[in-house]
Design an enzyme around this catalytic site. Structure first.
Site, PDB file in Angstrom:
ATOM      1  N   GLU A   1       1.241  -7.948   2.527  1.00 30.87           N
ATOM      2  CA  GLU A   1       0.128  -7.177   1.947  1.00 30.87           C
ATOM      3  C   GLU A   1      -0.436  -6.327   3.080  1.00 30.87           C
ATOM      4  OE1 GLU A   1      -1.062  -7.137  -1.138  1.00 30.87           O
ATOM      5  OE2 GLU A   1      -0.161  -8.900  -2.072  1.00 30.87           O
TER       6      GLU A   1
ATOM      7  N   CYS B   1      -8.493  -2.579   2.338  1.00 25.69           N
ATOM      8  CA  CYS B   1      -7.138  -2.023   2.234  1.00 25.69           C
ATOM      9  C   CYS B   1      -7.094  -1.015   1.100  1.00 25.69           C
ATOM     10  CB  CYS B   1      -6.128  -3.133   2.050  1.00 25.69           C
ATOM     11  SG  CYS B   1      -6.568  -4.244   0.724  1.00 25.69           S
TER      12      CYS B   1
ATOM     13  N   ALA C   1     -10.397  -4.968  -6.862  1.00 25.52           N
ATOM     14  CA  ALA C   1      -9.476  -5.327  -7.937  1.00 25.52           C
ATOM     15  C   ALA C   1      -9.915  -6.659  -8.530  1.00 25.52           C
ATOM     16  CB  ALA C   1      -8.071  -5.438  -7.384  1.00 25.52           C
TER      17      ALA C   1
HETATM   18  P1  NAD Z   1      -3.916  -6.844  11.932  1.00 26.24           P
HETATM   19  O1  NAD Z   1      -2.552  -6.422  11.515  1.00 26.24           O
HETATM   20  O2  NAD Z   1      -4.398  -6.425  13.267  1.00 26.24           O
HETATM   21  O3  NAD Z   1      -4.017  -8.442  11.894  1.00 26.24           O
HETATM   22  C1  NAD Z   1      -3.782  -9.165  10.714  1.00 26.24           C
HETATM   23  C2  NAD Z   1      -3.360 -10.579  11.056  1.00 26.24           C
HETATM   24  O4  NAD Z   1      -2.035 -10.568  11.585  1.00 26.24           O
HETATM   25  C3  NAD Z   1      -4.230 -11.258  12.122  1.00 26.24           C
HETATM   26  O5  NAD Z   1      -4.424 -12.608  11.753  1.00 26.24           O
HETATM   27  C4  NAD Z   1      -3.368 -11.143  13.366  1.00 26.24           C
HETATM   28  O6  NAD Z   1      -3.644 -12.135  14.335  1.00 26.24           O
HETATM   29  C5  NAD Z   1      -1.983 -11.310  12.782  1.00 26.24           C
HETATM   30  N1  NAD Z   1      -0.869 -10.764  13.577  1.00 26.24           N
HETATM   31  C6  NAD Z   1      -0.820  -9.567  14.202  1.00 26.24           C
HETATM   32  N2  NAD Z   1       0.396  -9.391  14.766  1.00 26.24           N
HETATM   33  C7  NAD Z   1       1.124 -10.491  14.492  1.00 26.24           C
HETATM   34  C8  NAD Z   1       2.466 -10.898  14.815  1.00 26.24           C
HETATM   35  N3  NAD Z   1       3.282 -10.132  15.526  1.00 26.24           N
HETATM   36  N4  NAD Z   1       2.876 -12.101  14.358  1.00 26.24           N
HETATM   37  C9  NAD Z   1       2.065 -12.876  13.612  1.00 26.24           C
HETATM   38  N5  NAD Z   1       0.792 -12.552  13.303  1.00 26.24           N
HETATM   39  C10 NAD Z   1       0.336 -11.365  13.721  1.00 26.24           C
HETATM   40  O7  NAD Z   1      -4.919  -6.346  10.779  1.00 26.24           O
HETATM   41  P2  NAD Z   1      -6.518  -6.386  10.741  1.00 26.24           P
HETATM   42  O8  NAD Z   1      -7.062  -5.360  11.659  1.00 26.24           O
HETATM   43  O9  NAD Z   1      -7.011  -7.786  10.849  1.00 26.24           O
HETATM   44  O10 NAD Z   1      -6.772  -5.938   9.215  1.00 26.24           O
HETATM   45  C11 NAD Z   1      -6.771  -4.614   8.779  1.00 26.24           C
HETATM   46  C12 NAD Z   1      -5.454  -4.248   8.118  1.00 26.24           C
HETATM   47  O11 NAD Z   1      -5.153  -5.161   7.065  1.00 26.24           O
HETATM   48  C13 NAD Z   1      -5.519  -2.893   7.450  1.00 26.24           C
HETATM   49  O12 NAD Z   1      -4.311  -2.218   7.713  1.00 26.24           O
HETATM   50  C14 NAD Z   1      -5.643  -3.226   5.972  1.00 26.24           C
HETATM   51  O13 NAD Z   1      -5.206  -2.215   5.095  1.00 26.24           O
HETATM   52  C15 NAD Z   1      -4.808  -4.447   5.880  1.00 26.24           C
HETATM   53  N6  NAD Z   1      -5.137  -5.238   4.705  1.00 26.24           N
HETATM   54  C16 NAD Z   1      -4.271  -5.232   3.657  1.00 26.24           C
HETATM   55  C17 NAD Z   1      -4.570  -5.931   2.507  1.00 26.24           C
HETATM   56  C18 NAD Z   1      -3.645  -5.916   1.325  1.00 26.24           C
HETATM   57  O14 NAD Z   1      -3.801  -6.757   0.463  1.00 26.24           O
HETATM   58  N7  NAD Z   1      -2.700  -5.008   1.233  1.00 26.24           N
HETATM   59  C19 NAD Z   1      -5.746  -6.687   2.433  1.00 26.24           C
HETATM   60  C20 NAD Z   1      -6.598  -6.695   3.534  1.00 26.24           C
HETATM   61  C21 NAD Z   1      -6.281  -5.970   4.674  1.00 26.24           C
END
Ligand code: NAD
Length: 513
Positions: free
Chosen positions: A265, A299, A463
């Site tokens: 996601e 998001c 949503a």
């Molecule tokens: P991020 O990608 O920086 O981090 C998200 C999570 O992934 C954190 O827990 C982080 O520690 C982990 N992570 C990062 N790199 C990793 C790796 N290599 N291996 C394992 N885990 C890893 O995102 P953020 O800044 O916390 O959130 C914002 C982003 O999330 C935006 O791009 C937003 O659109 C997206 N988002 C998407 C949805 C959806 O349902 N599509 C919902 C909420 C947020």
């Protein structure tokens, strides 16, 4: 912060040792270095949490894998009963948990409560679903045979979540995974760790009351390095990861290398198409809330408005006018519409994006910038900006997780607008504002929006849990929450049973012995 009852909220949620020692929560074997959680609301330290080491992680996995053997034996409707109790507990604790979400993440108090309400809603959904994990009976081509399909629990589900929905995303995954018979290990965002400890405390209490092993729900703490322990671990058949496309690209590849499944996601770049017949009474609140709600950190936040040239000036003026009314400030104060960004890194990304848009030829209609002075001491409060831009600008093609709205024109038919709307790498949410039935249906058709979510006369943001949530292309393709999203948390098994005295082979093959 005390004015808003944060201390009391933390007490009620069992999140201990605020500002002293470390808060590790229950079923949290973490002994690693300390991460401090600061509130973007007022810059204050809320608490400290120890990270999970490799040795701690192995203990968590032992607890989870052993709990799975107990949990899968519990009939699905009884698993639903546990989720029902969890949902009721969330009803009791909606206020303190909503406050903590608001204070640790920075979203408005109403949205903090709304997030807890989503958790409650998905619990209700999951309880009903616990009696409906139905397979099919399939006609066999062979006499005296029957075929059927069954859905079995998949095992340990790893959950990686983003900071912006610090509790709801976990619940969307866990409520379904639990009724499916799975156990969950959750690595929350390193930016919202206290929320995850509060959630773990709540479910741990329910499991204890029901004499069930706490390993059914586990948390691990830390940044991507702790996340990697899960993505590389073949004891975890499914990793559900919410976050940036950058993260999803790495996680998806790592999990696929060991033939695990991933539910991704990821980021969005969501647009609203505003046609000549659009009703301004619907357009303005839809677009403005979509762009500035949660300070542009959803998001599904609205990033682009694609406006027909014949109504462009009118729509632009109405939106710019509405931005004048926006109150920015402490999100725990219900009079404010917009709170802070999550941290100073995010503020810098926002400032850089505005500069990039200008450098590419963008025309700033509403100036951005950092707010300073009383109430803005955390340095994370920014002004929502509006910029006239072109869809092909490099910066417009990227998701900037901040309140920057790009306005652009289209001319001619709705197809031209749809082409722009689809002309980005992401495919999460989309909307059209129209009173023209043919335009709406075209937008929803196979030749219309290429997003996982396509709306008519409502915005892109937010949503309901009843529908499947997620998006295509660089948004990752995963679906969570309602509809039949539960199937990803189970493994499918096809059975053929022969109740005849013969052994006929399929496709009429003869094999005489
Ligand atoms: P991020 O990608 O920086 O981090 C998200 C999570 O992934 C954190 O827990 C982080 O520690 C982990 N992570 C990062 N790199 C990793 C790796 N290599 N291996 C394992 N885990 C890893 O995102 P953020 O800044 O916390 O959130 C914002 C982003 O999330 C935006 O791009 C937003 O659109 C997206 N988002 C998407 C949805 C959806 O349902 N599509 C919902 C909420 C947020």
């Amino acid at each position: 912060a005390t004015d808003f009852g944060i201390k009391e909220a933390l007490d009620q949620l069992g999140v201990k040792d605020i500002n002293e020692g470390s808060s590790t929560g229950s079923n949290n074997f973490s002994n690693g270095e300390i991460i401090e959680s600061y509130s973007p609301v007022d810059g204050q330290l809320i608490g400290k949490v120890k990270t999970t080491t490799r040795a701690d992680y192995d203990k968590v996995m032992d607890a989870a894998t052993s709990a799975f053997k107990t949990w899968r034996d519990v009939p699905a409707p009884q698993r639903g009963e546990i989720v029902r109790q969890f949902g009721n507990k969330l009803r009791d604790l909606k206020e303190p948990l909503g406050k903590l979400v608001s204070y640790e993440m920075g979203k408005s108090l109403q949205e903090g409560y709304g997030e807890v309400q989503e958790m409650i809603d998905i619990c209700d959904f999951a309880v009903g679903l616990s009696r409906q994990l139905n397979g099919q009976t399939i006609p066999s081509e062979r006499p005296g045979h029957v075929m059927r399909e069954q859905w079995h629990p998949i095992g340990v589900v790893g959950i990686i979540s983003a900071f912006n929905f610090p509790v709801a995303v976990w619940a969307w995954n866990t409520a379904l995974a639990w009724i499916c018979g799975d156990v969950c290990v959750w690595k929350a965002s390193e930016k919202s760790l206290l929320c995850s400890i509060a959630c773990q405390n709540i479910i741990a209490g329910i499991l204890k009351e029901n004499n069930l092993p706490e390993g059914i729900s586990c948390i691990i703490n830390g940044d991507y390095k702790v996340g990697e322990m899960m993505t590389t671990d073949s004891r975890i058949p499914l990793v559900s990861a919410t976050g940036s496309t950058r993260m999803g690209r790495i996680v998806g590849k790592t999990v696929a290398e060991r033939f695990g499944k991933s539910l991704l996601e990821l980021g969005g770049n969501n647009a609203i198409i505003i046609t000549p017949t659009a009703d301004l009474k619907v357009v303005v609140p839809g677009a403005v809330f979509g762009a500035v709600g949660t300070c542009g950190q959803r998001c599904t936040s609205t990033r682009r408005l694609i406006i027909h040239e014949s109504v462009y000036d009118k729509v632009r003026d109405a939106i710019v006018g509405a931005y004048d009314q926006i109150k920015i400030g402490n999100p725990l104060d219900e009079n404010n519409h917009v709170g802070p960004l999550i941290d100073k890194d995010s503020v810098n990304t926002y400032l850089e994006a505005i500069e990039k848009a200008k450098a590419e030829g963008g025309n700033v209609l509403v100036e951005g910038g950092i707010l300073e002075g009383e109430g803005y001491e955390s340095g994370c409060y920014v002004k929502p900006a509006i910029i006239e831009a072109e869809n092909h600008f490099e910066i417009v093609q990227h998701e900037t997780f901040a309140p920057i709205l790009y306005l652009m024109k289209y001319s001619g038919d709705v197809e031209n607008a749809i082409e722009k709307q689809n002309g980005v790498a992401q495919g999460l949410s989309s909307a059209i504002m129209t009173n023209e039935m043919k335009e709406a249906e075209k937008f929803l058709s196979y030749a219309g929006s290429d997003c996982g979510i396509a709306n008519v006369n409502i915005g892109t943001s937010g949503a309901e849990i009843g529908g499947a949530f997620g998006g295509e292309k660089e948004t990752g393709g995963g679906r969570e929450s309602g509809s039949d999203a539960w199937k990803v948390y189970m493994r499918r098994q096809t059975n053929t049973v022969n109740y005849s005295d013969e052994l006929p082979l399929a496709q009429g093959i003869k094999f005489d012995l």
